[in-house]
Each structure stands twice: as C-alpha cells, then as structure tokens.
Write an enzyme that holds these catalytic residues in place. Structure first.
Site, PDB file in Angstrom:
ATOM      1  N   ASN A 106       0.838  -1.198   0.000  1.00 38.62           N
ATOM      2  CA  ASN A 106       0.000   0.000   0.000  1.00 38.62           C
ATOM      3  C   ASN A 106       0.873   1.247   0.000  1.00 38.62           C
ATOM      4  OD1 ASN A 106      -2.336   1.624   0.278  1.00 38.62           O
ATOM      5  ND2 ASN A 106      -2.171   1.613   2.518  1.00 38.62           N
ATOM      6  N   HIS A 108       1.045   5.282   1.039  1.00 33.53           N
ATOM      7  CA  HIS A 108       0.353   6.147   2.002  1.00 33.53           C
ATOM      8  C   HIS A 108       1.029   7.522   2.024  1.00 33.53           C
ATOM      9  CE1 HIS A 108      -2.229   7.104   5.353  1.00 33.53           C
ATOM     10  NE2 HIS A 108      -1.179   7.607   5.968  1.00 33.53           N
ATOM     11  N   SER A 135       5.042   6.836   2.341  1.00 34.43           N
ATOM     12  CA  SER A 135       5.476   5.498   2.746  1.00 34.43           C
ATOM     13  C   SER A 135       4.897   4.449   1.816  1.00 34.43           C
ATOM     14  CB  SER A 135       4.990   5.178   4.176  1.00 34.43           C
ATOM     15  OG  SER A 135       5.387   6.162   5.100  1.00 34.43           O
ATOM     16  N   ASP A 144      -2.836   0.813   8.166  1.00 31.86           N
ATOM     17  CA  ASP A 144      -1.524   1.344   7.758  1.00 31.86           C
ATOM     18  C   ASP A 144      -0.427   0.995   8.765  1.00 31.86           C
ATOM     19  OD1 ASP A 144      -2.593   2.523   5.422  1.00 31.86           O
ATOM     20  OD2 ASP A 144      -3.323   4.218   6.589  1.00 31.86           O
TER      21      ASP A 144
HETATM   22  C1  GAR Z   1      -2.342   8.621  -2.796  1.00 35.59           C
HETATM   23  O1  GAR Z   1      -1.706   9.718  -2.161  1.00 35.59           O
HETATM   24  C2  GAR Z   1      -2.382   7.440  -1.866  1.00 35.59           C
HETATM   25  O2  GAR Z   1      -1.260   7.307  -1.065  1.00 35.59           O
HETATM   26  C3  GAR Z   1      -3.572   7.797  -1.029  1.00 35.59           C
HETATM   27  O3  GAR Z   1      -4.513   8.210  -1.963  1.00 35.59           O
HETATM   28  C4  GAR Z   1      -3.821   8.905  -3.000  1.00 35.59           C
HETATM   29  C5  GAR Z   1      -4.311   8.403  -4.332  1.00 35.59           C
HETATM   30  O4  GAR Z   1      -3.927   9.258  -5.349  1.00 35.59           O
HETATM   31  N1  GAR Z   1      -3.989   6.661  -0.251  1.00 35.59           N
HETATM   32  C6  GAR Z   1      -4.384   6.756   1.016  1.00 35.59           C
HETATM   33  O5  GAR Z   1      -4.480   7.803   1.610  1.00 35.59           O
HETATM   34  C7  GAR Z   1      -4.721   5.428   1.656  1.00 35.59           C
HETATM   35  N2  GAR Z   1      -4.817   5.576   3.079  1.00 35.59           N
HETATM   36  P1  GAR Z   1      -4.090   8.858  -6.878  1.00 35.59           P
HETATM   37  O6  GAR Z   1      -5.488   8.258  -7.030  1.00 35.59           O
HETATM   38  O7  GAR Z   1      -3.957  10.154  -7.624  1.00 35.59           O
HETATM   39  O8  GAR Z   1      -2.995   7.888  -7.189  1.00 35.59           O
END
Ligand code: GAR
Length: 200
Positions: A106, A108, A135, A144
């Site tokens: 994942n 984060h 991360s 997480d």
């Molecule tokens: C990313 O920053 C990812 O790390 C986060 O959502 C965003 C997706 O962006 N995920 C979380 O926060 C999970 N807890 P994207 O759709 O533009 O790739």
C-alpha cells in the site's frame, strides 16, 4: 516478469506513474489488471494502456466481508504476483489480507507510523508538523500498520493546504512505489522475509 494487480478508488495518478514505468521494456514488472471499489477516474489510464479493469462496488454488498470475497475472486482470476493498493480508500477484510499478505502493498501519503488512515495529509496539517512524508508498506490487518518497505520525508511549507501538500507528496510516493515494485521483481526486496522479521 512480475505480474501486478493495482487497486484504486480515485484519479489513479500513482497508478499512471506505475503504468508508465512498466511500459519501459527493461522494467521487470507488468500491470495485468486494475480494479476499483467504484467507477474510478483512474480506469482511464488502464484503458489507455489496453489493460483490463474490474469493478467491485462496495455499496452493492451487504458486508465488508462479502465485498472482499468478490474482490478476492476477481484477483484469483488474474493470479498476480503482487497486489498494489494505490489509493484504494477501503479497509480490506481480514480474510483477503490473510490470503495475500505479504504480497500486497500500500502507498500512504504520510511518514508512517505517523498519520495513518484515510486523511494522512489533512491530519499532518492539523498537527502543524514541519515535515510529513510518503510510505510504502506491506498490508496487514491494522490500519496502515504493516512493515515499512520505503519512506521519505516531505517538508510542509508555509501556506500549504491539503491539496498543495498532497500534490507535493504524490511524486515522492510514485518514486518509492516504482522502486519497491522494481526491487520486488528483481528479488532485491523479499516481502516474505520482511514480513517474517517484522513478526519476530
Ligand atoms: C495517494 O496519495 C495514496 O497514497 C492515497 O490516496 C492517494 C491516491 O492518489 N492513499 C491513502 O491515503 C490510503 N490511506 P491517486 O489516485 O492520484 O494515485
């Protein structure tokens, strides 16, 4: 060649970066399918690359467990070597995590264990910290809380709002994610070994 399934909920900009990297002939991994829990904008990136997609809409299932069972069934069709959660904004049921961990990772937008959960960027701003980060972790049954595979600090700048800070974190996330996938594919990073040593 390592085969990868990517699960998303949103715009899929990190997915896009992984698809672009995987399109390079020397990259040792290929994205074989992209799945989502909703009609995600990011499906467009997969379609551009001719990569199959599937959707398992969370709202159409009576429970998280039933939703996870269908998600697992879809993944079983593709049998990827690695599952990447790239902005999937849902907690997976334990059965699914147990079936895939440690071959499920994942990204984060925070320097874990700081600011876990759905609002990592917002929470870092609210805490008024000078730096946060990005991360990549192995998914376990916590929020997480899995073993950290890669992380890097990102400064919080004066005037940052959630969007500005998140947009500065995402390129770092992308770089870390691509590097982790590459290292898993080449065998430089052994997810089973990392997971086993975290449980000692
Ligand atoms: C990313 O920053 C990812 O790390 C986060 O959502 C965003 C997706 O962006 N995920 C979380 O926060 C999970 N807890 P994207 O759709 O533009 O790739």
């Amino acid at each position: 060649m390592l085969t990868v399934a990517v699960l998303i909920s949103g715009t899929g900009s990190n997915l896009r970066a992984l698809l672009d990297a995987a399109a390079e002939p020397e990259f040792p991994a290929r994205v074989v399918v992209v799945g989502a829990d909703r009609e995600a904008e990011g499906f467009a990136h997969a379609e551009e690359y001719g990569i199959p997609t599937f959707m398992v809409p969370f709202a159409q299932f009576a429970s998280r467990e039933e939703w996870g069972a269908e998600l697992g069934a879809q993944l079983d069709v593709w049998r990827p070597d690695l599952v990447v959660l790239s902005g999937l904004m849902r907690l997976l049921p334990a059965d699914l995590v147990d079936a895939w961990s440690p071959r499920i990772i994942n990204t984060h937008p925070a320097y874990l264990p700081e600011f876990p959960g759905a609002h990592g960027v917002r929470d870092a701003l609210a805490a008024d910290v000078a730096q946060t980060g990005a991360s990549v972790i192995i998914v376990d049954n916590g929020v997480d809380s899995g073993p950290i595979l890669a992380q890097e600090r990102v400064p919080v700048l004066p005037g940052d709002d959630e969007h500005a800070l998140h947009e500065r974190i995402k390129p770092v996330e992308r770089r870390l994610l691509i590097d982790v996938v590459r290292r898993v594919a080449t065998g430089d990073l052994d997810l089973a070994a990392v997971s086993a040593s975290a449980q000692l």
